[in-house]
Enzyme design. Structure first.
Site, PDB file in Angstrom:
ATOM      1  CG  HIS A  82      -1.732   1.275   1.338  1.00 40.90           C
ATOM      2  ND1 HIS A  82      -2.884   1.446   0.605  1.00 40.90           N
ATOM      3  CD2 HIS A  82      -1.552   2.414   2.039  1.00 40.90           C
ATOM      4  CE1 HIS A  82      -3.384   2.644   0.870  1.00 40.90           C
ATOM      5  NE2 HIS A  82      -2.602   3.249   1.729  1.00 40.90           N
ATOM      6  CG  ASP A 161     -11.799   4.131   6.841  1.00 46.09           C
ATOM      7  OD1 ASP A 161     -11.214   4.912   7.608  1.00 46.09           O
ATOM      8  OD2 ASP A 161     -11.625   4.139   5.605  1.00 46.09           O
ATOM      9  NE  ARG A 168      -9.926  10.844  10.640  1.00 39.43           N
ATOM     10  CZ  ARG A 168      -9.112  10.148   9.848  1.00 39.43           C
ATOM     11  NH1 ARG A 168      -9.523   9.038   9.272  1.00 39.43           N
ATOM     12  NH2 ARG A 168      -7.878  10.551   9.633  1.00 39.43           N
ATOM     13  CB  SER A 183      -8.238   5.514   8.315  1.00 35.24           C
ATOM     14  OG  SER A 183      -8.706   5.667   6.997  1.00 35.24           O
ATOM     15  CE  LYS A 187      -8.879   3.151   4.013  1.00 34.34           C
ATOM     16  NZ  LYS A 187      -9.135   4.547   3.718  1.00 34.34           N
TER      17      LYS A 187
END
Ligand code: URA
Ligand code: CA
Length: 433
Positions: A82, A161, A168, A183, A187
């Site tokens: 990621h 999320d 947020r 967060s 995922k």
């Protein structure tokens, strides 16, 4: 249990229990807890932070708020990667076939998303015939057979999320390490990976502008991943200028092909080897990072990585002949050179502005519904530290319209030159285990 007591305890700096965090997240997901209480809770976390255990509980509660991908039918250790996001980041397209070619199963779910260019799925769709909608059985079979498949995102992953991120965004609570780390990691964990390699970007074009912030975020994510039973390594890499040369969808596919052939931009190739060797190591296909890196270098030299890319494209219905003939990729009608206005050394290329210039040409999506133009984008001919003479091409614009004066202006604004020699930034700042 009452939400007000949980908010109060966080406000006063106490450590919350797993039960309290589960109560808050599941209640918020199903609508029992209203936005105003969750806003106060997020703000309390912003000011009081969370302990390691709290961060792990929060992440797991978000994972459990929706569907979780089950990759257990796929043999081997599934390693995912990621990136926290940058401009011209083509690493996934290269890493997936590269790492798969040495036997690490790549079962990748990828999004389209918003941004300066499309996501990995959009880029792959610039290959004629490529199919990203696969059913679960086909996806599993392809990974077991070829070690690689990429599928478009489906299912209801981490609804907590999604809802919390939206909140947020409008309550000044995005910028909180425990909230960002949970967060992102929720995922990744919900996507089913056994192990995770993170590319945390730092610099003007990154979400985390300064190195200290990037390190703190990287540590937080590694701690959560390991705490949730997924071995995690984070690499901190530079995003003070776009990565590689190409920024655009088909242009990045071509750059990925070049890199898999061993002819890619130096920074992009180096980052791929740095991240890829960690993926191979976590996938237990090598006993050390050095051995893993040597395997990947050999896979590029021998053509095995490129062969895996071909197999992968054909298996998902794409025309694999683009690898030998990249001119078959979508091509823009016009090219324009953006020329340097003076002699000097390139000292700065604001990545954000280059990204905006690419999206002005149509390479990126402004809203979820907008269509992207796969052919257009930019190719950087000069990077930080390079010497330029007045009139040299800084950037080649690939466009489907003839009027590009605003794009040219944006690019000139992004580039700064200095009269004296400039050192390029380091590419890799740190690796966190
Ligand atoms: N990206 C995410 O997915 N979540 C955050 O909170 C910030 C960036
Ligand atoms: Ca690139």
């Amino acid at each position: 249990m009452r939400m007000i007591d949980i908010i109060e305890r966080k406000r006063d700096g106490f450590e919350l229990t797993k039960e309290e965090i589960d109560f808050a997240i599941s209640g918020y997901t199903n609508g029992d807890i209203p936005d105003y209480q969750m806003s106060a809770f997020a703000m309390a976390i912003y000011f009081k932070d969370m302990t390691k255990d709290e961060r792990i509980h929060l992440t797991k509660a978000m994972v459990e708020s929706g569907d979780q991908v089950d990759l257990s039918a796929i043999a081997g250790i599934k390693v995912d990667k990621h990136s926290t996001g940058g401009v011209g980041d083509t690493t996934t397209l290269i890493l997936a076939p590269l790492v798969a070619s040495v036997g690490v199963p790549i079962a990748k779910m990828s999004g389209r998303g918003l941004g300066h260019t499309g996501g990995t799925v959009d880029k792959l769709e610039s290959i004629k015939g490529f199919q990203v909608e696969l059913d679960g059985t086909t996806f599993t079979e392809l990974v077991n057979k070829n070690k690689i498949a990429v599928v478009g995102q489906s299912g209801n992953l981490t609804p907590a999320d999604k809802k919390l991120y939206g909140l947020r965004d409008v309550t000044a609570t995005v910028d909180s390490i425990p909230l960002i780390a949970s967060s992102i990691m929720s995922k990744k964990i919900a996507s089913g990976a056994d192990a995770i390699v993170l590319d945390v970007k730092t610099g003007s074009g990154a979400f985390m502008k300064d190195l200290d912030g990037a390190k703190e975020l990287a540590h937080a994510m590694v701690q959560i991943g390991n705490g949730a039973g997924r071995e995690t390594i984070a690499v901190i890499s530079d995003m003070n200028q776009p990565l590689g040369f190409a920024v655009g969808n088909a242009l990045e596919v071509k750059e990925a092909i070049d890199t898999l052939k061993g002819n890619g931009p130096e920074d992009l190739a180096e980052l791929c080897l740095t991240l890829g060797s960690r993926m191979v190591y976590l996938g237990k296909k090598a006993d050390s990072i050095e051995e893993a890196r040597a395997m990947l270098e050999e896979a590029i030299q021998s053509g095995k990585a490129l062969e895996t890319f071909k197999t992968f494209i054909s298996a998902q219905g794409g025309d694999a002949s683009v690898i030998d003939e990249p001119s078959k990729l979508p091509t823009a009608s016009f090219t324009f050179e953006v020329e340097a206005k003076e002699d000097g050394y390139v000292s700065e290329i604001t990545a954000d502005e280059i990204g905006i210039a690419a999206s002005m040409l149509g390479a990126g999506r402004l809203t979820k519904e907008s269509e992207i133009d796969l052919a257009v984008g930019l190719v950087l001919n000069k990077k930080i530290g390079d010497k330029v003479k007045k009139g040299d091409s800084l950037v080649t614009i690939h466009s489907n319209r003839e009027e590009v004066s605003e794009v040219v202006e944006k690019i000139h604004h992004a580039y700064n030159t200095s009269e004296t020699k400039v050192e390029a930034h380091s590419l890799i700042y740190d690796v966190i285990y």
